[in-house]
Design an enzyme around this catalytic site. Structure first.
Site, PDB file in Angstrom:
ATOM      1  N   VAL A 121      -7.560 -71.550  -2.809  1.00 46.74           N
ATOM      2  CA  VAL A 121      -8.675 -72.349  -3.330  1.00 46.74           C
ATOM      3  C   VAL A 121      -8.406 -72.390  -4.828  1.00 46.74           C
ATOM      4  CG1 VAL A 121     -11.167 -72.512  -3.650  1.00 46.74           C
ATOM      5  CG2 VAL A 121     -10.238 -71.668  -1.485  1.00 46.74           C
ATOM      6  N   ALA A 122      -7.880 -73.497  -5.290  1.00 46.77           N
ATOM      7  CA  ALA A 122      -7.166 -73.605  -6.562  1.00 46.77           C
ATOM      8  C   ALA A 122      -8.060 -73.590  -7.805  1.00 46.77           C
ATOM      9  CB  ALA A 122      -6.302 -74.863  -6.542  1.00 46.77           C
ATOM     10  N   CYS A 123      -8.616 -72.419  -8.095  1.00 52.57           N
ATOM     11  CA  CYS A 123      -9.497 -72.303  -9.258  1.00 52.57           C
ATOM     12  C   CYS A 123      -8.740 -72.481 -10.572  1.00 52.57           C
ATOM     13  CB  CYS A 123     -10.272 -70.989  -9.232  1.00 52.57           C
ATOM     14  SG  CYS A 123      -9.258 -69.535  -9.014  1.00 52.57           S
ATOM     15  N   HIS A 124      -7.416 -72.444 -10.545  1.00 45.73           N
ATOM     16  CA  HIS A 124      -6.652 -72.723 -11.763  1.00 45.73           C
ATOM     17  C   HIS A 124      -6.824 -74.181 -12.204  1.00 45.73           C
ATOM     18  CE1 HIS A 124      -3.843 -73.540  -8.415  1.00 45.73           C
ATOM     19  NE2 HIS A 124      -3.403 -74.532  -9.175  1.00 45.73           N
ATOM     20  N   ARG A 125      -7.341 -75.030 -11.334  1.00 44.97           N
ATOM     21  CA  ARG A 125      -7.559 -76.437 -11.672  1.00 44.97           C
ATOM     22  C   ARG A 125      -8.864 -76.671 -12.430  1.00 44.97           C
ATOM     23  NH1 ARG A 125      -5.981 -78.285  -5.587  1.00 44.97           N
ATOM     24  NH2 ARG A 125      -3.778 -77.690  -5.712  1.00 44.97           N
TER      25      ARG A 125
END
Length: 157
Positions: A121-125
């Site tokens: 779940v790409a929280c780096h985005r």
């Protein structure tokens, strides 16, 4: 509950789960639970997650479809679901997510920081108006992941 350690270009990743992946953590992860909750180590426990992560880091995967579950309060789960809607190679601000799920940007930021499924779940985005902001795995890892996903013509961050 059991866990596996998977090698990656951003360091060893700890995958935790009970059939479904319930956590993916970096070394020195800000919000990683106590390791005693991870169960027995079995590096063969999550072969599909390991395969999909390897494909992602090789640039051959843009989304994950391993069984996963993020446990937490309803607001946090809404934020994490919002994060999951951000396409590969795109970014959003805390304000964007706050408008989408309700709440204030700082509340969204706190929920983003509690995301137990980093990368999957790409929280780096998620960031702060075009600025490279904090990341539970460290800003260098965030920069690496954004660069990995950045289309050549993009001006992300």
């Amino acid at each position: 509950m059991r866990h596996a350690v998977v090698d990656s270009p951003v360091g060893p990743l700890t995958v935790v789960g009970d059939g479904a992946v319930t956590g993916l953590y970096f070394p020195n992860h800000w919000t990683r639970p106590d390791r005693t909750t991870f169960g027995e180590r079995d590096d063969a426990a999550f072969p599909e997650a390991a395969r999909q992560l390897a494909e992602y880091f090789a640039g051959r995967r843009t989304a994950f479809d391993v069984p996963m579950r993020a446990d937490g309060p309803a607001f946090d789960r809404a934020v994490w679901a919002g994060i999951a809607e951000i396409p590969y190679g795109a970014t959003a601000t805390y304000g964007d997510l706050a408008r989408a799920v309700g709440g204030l940007p700082h509340e969204v930021g706190a929920a983003v920081g509690r995301n137990p499924l980093s990368i999957l779940v790409a929280c780096h985005r998620v960031g702060k108006g075009g600025k490279l902001t904090g990341y539970a795995g460290g800003v260098q890892r965030k920069a690496f992941l954004l660069e990995l996903e950045r289309p050549p013509e993009s001006g992300l961050w």
